[in-house]
Design a protein around this motif. Structure first.
Motif, short mmCIF file in Angstrom:
data_model
loop_
_atom_site.label_atom_id
_atom_site.label_comp_id
_atom_site.label_asym_id
_atom_site.label_seq_id
_atom_site.Cartn_x
_atom_site.Cartn_y
_atom_site.Cartn_z
N ALA A 143 -0.54 5.76 50.68
CA ALA A 143 -1.20 7.02 51.02
C ALA A 143 -1.34 7.17 52.53
N GLY A 144 -1.00 8.37 53.03
CA GLY A 144 -1.18 8.67 54.44
C GLY A 144 -0.14 8.04 55.36
N LYS A 145 0.80 7.34 54.81
CA LYS A 145 1.82 6.68 55.63
C LYS A 145 2.79 7.68 56.24
N THR B 266 7.44 16.71 57.20
CA THR B 266 7.14 17.24 55.87
C THR B 266 6.02 16.42 55.22
N ASP B 267 5.06 17.11 54.61
CA ASP B 267 4.02 16.45 53.83
C ASP B 267 4.45 16.44 52.38
N VAL B 268 4.38 15.27 51.75
CA VAL B 268 4.85 15.09 50.38
C VAL B 268 3.69 14.61 49.51
N THR B 269 3.52 15.24 48.34
CA THR B 269 2.47 14.85 47.41
C THR B 269 3.10 14.51 46.07
N VAL B 270 2.71 13.36 45.51
CA VAL B 270 3.16 12.97 44.18
C VAL B 270 1.94 12.91 43.28
N THR C 219 -0.54 11.49 48.88
CA THR C 219 0.20 12.27 49.87
C THR C 219 0.63 11.37 51.02
N PHE C 220 1.86 11.56 51.48
CA PHE C 220 2.35 10.85 52.66
C PHE C 220 3.12 11.83 53.52
N ARG C 221 3.51 11.40 54.69
CA ARG C 221 4.15 12.32 55.66
C ARG C 221 5.48 11.74 56.13
N ILE C 222 6.45 12.62 56.31
CA ILE C 222 7.75 12.23 56.85
C ILE C 222 7.68 12.33 58.38
N GLY C 223 8.10 11.27 59.06
CA GLY C 223 8.09 11.26 60.52
C GLY C 223 9.39 11.80 61.08
N ARG C 224 9.77 11.28 62.24
CA ARG C 224 11.02 11.74 62.87
C ARG C 224 12.22 11.21 62.08
N ASP C 225 13.37 11.79 62.29
CA ASP C 225 14.60 11.36 61.60
C ASP C 225 15.29 10.30 62.45
#
Length: 339
Positions: free
Chosen positions: A87-89, A151-155, A176-182
């Motif tokens: 979570a929150g990663k 992008t914020d992602v929730t499962v 919920t977790f977050r996508i960082g840079r590519d």
């Protein structure tokens, strides 16, 4: 309300008639005041009755909804699982949503149907079932293409109401977790270079040494998401076999496969091969400086592609680490239990 009474003149003795023929007396009825009060009370009573009726209807609807809601499954042993990422990663653009189950899942469609993935950026993707090298069932959700940065992602999943097949779940999901840079890496066994691209632009070319092109030592080809980061890793030949025995501790480990694939600092006795010869037991080795730099600039979920003619040709299946990206998206979708 007033009541008016009258007496006829003939009813009054003549010797007492001093005033006009009609005498008026006024009597106030308290009943009229009570009637008015009762009128107000009746309106309030109707309102109260209406409110009670509405509240009753709401209670009935809630009771009906509760009765219709799926009941928790409690029969059979508990089926536990690990959910990745945490979570929150903040993770890389290749990170799948992953549930690894401790015991076999017999009713895969029911489990998959109870889960959902939503993203702040519209994202197409699919669940897929894979088997880990340890023989465990794992369910991953992989986008068609790498996630969009930021992008914020929730499962979510109502797993406690699902019968996975002779077992039950003790917990639901809402994470919920977050996508960082590519950031995407390409380890080329032919050129002995590890190319680092960030947001589509090359930021570093790192000399490397891959797996020796012999049985049980060659690097496995494919595209993987980095699964773990460890400052020190104890590696032995017992874990992978092969013609050469070894027992070493390496620095700055970034694991990308369950079969022992790591990016890490090459051992002291192989530093001379970095940038020119593939000599490892399948890992990608670098100088101490480059390995530390990469470790400091890597997120879990960053994509790593291993390629080159000296690769073994044996991926070990998409369940070998997060190798979901090593198959086409159409093939990945076919791994869903919901046809």
């Amino acid at each position: 309300m007033l009541r008016v009474t009258s007496q006829a003149p003939s009813a009054i003795p003549a010797n007492r008639r001093r005033f006009p023929a009609t005498r008026i007396s006024v009597v106030a009825f308290t009943g009229s005041l009570l009637l008015t009060a009762c009128g107000g009370g009746d309106a309030d009573g109707k309102a109260a009755a209406g409110e009670e009726s509405a509240a009753h209807a709401v209670r009935k609807q809630a009771e009906a909804a509760q009765a219709a809601a799926p009941k928790k499954v409690t029969s059979g042993p508990a089926l536990d699982f690990d959910l990745t990422p945490g979570a929150g990663k903040a993770v890389g653009t290749g990170q799948p949503v992953s549930l690894e189950f401790k015991k076999p899942v017999k009713n895969k469609p029911a489990v998959e149907k109870a889960l959902s993935v939503t993203a702040s950026t519209p994202t197409e993707g699919s669940w897929g079932w894979v088997t880990t090298p340890a023989g465990l069932d794992r369910l991953d959700w992989r986008p068609r293409d790498p996630w969009k940065p930021e992008t914020d992602v929730t499962v979510k999943g109502t797993l406690t109401t699902v019968d996975p097949g002779g077992a039950h779940f003790d917990r639901d999901l809402n994470r919920t977790f977050r996508i960082g840079r590519d950031q995407q890496l390409t380890a080329d066994l032919d050129t002995h270079r590890l190319i680092v691209k960030r947001d589509g632009k090359q930021v570093k070319s790192i000399p490397m040494s891959g797996g020796e092109p012999v049985k049980n030592r060659a690097s496995r080809p494919g595209t993987f998401a980095i699964k773990s980061r460890e400052e020190k890793v104890h590696m032995t030949s017992a874990s992978v076999g092969g013609p050469k025995a070894y027992d070493v501790i390496v620095n700055w480990g970034m694991r990308f496969s369950d079969s022992g694939g790591y990016l890490h600092q090459a051992t002291d006795n192989t530093q001379r091969f970095v940038g020119n010869t593939n000599i490892s037991a399948g890992c990608v080795g670098m100088t101490p400086e480059d390995a530390k730099w990469l470790y400091d600039h890597t997120l879990l979920g960053d994509l790593v592609t291993v390629q080159g003619k000296e690769a073994t040709g044996e991926l070990g299946g998409p369940g070998n680490g997060y190798a979901d990206w090593s198959v086409t998206y159409d093939r990945w979708k076919s791994k869903s239990a919901l046809k």
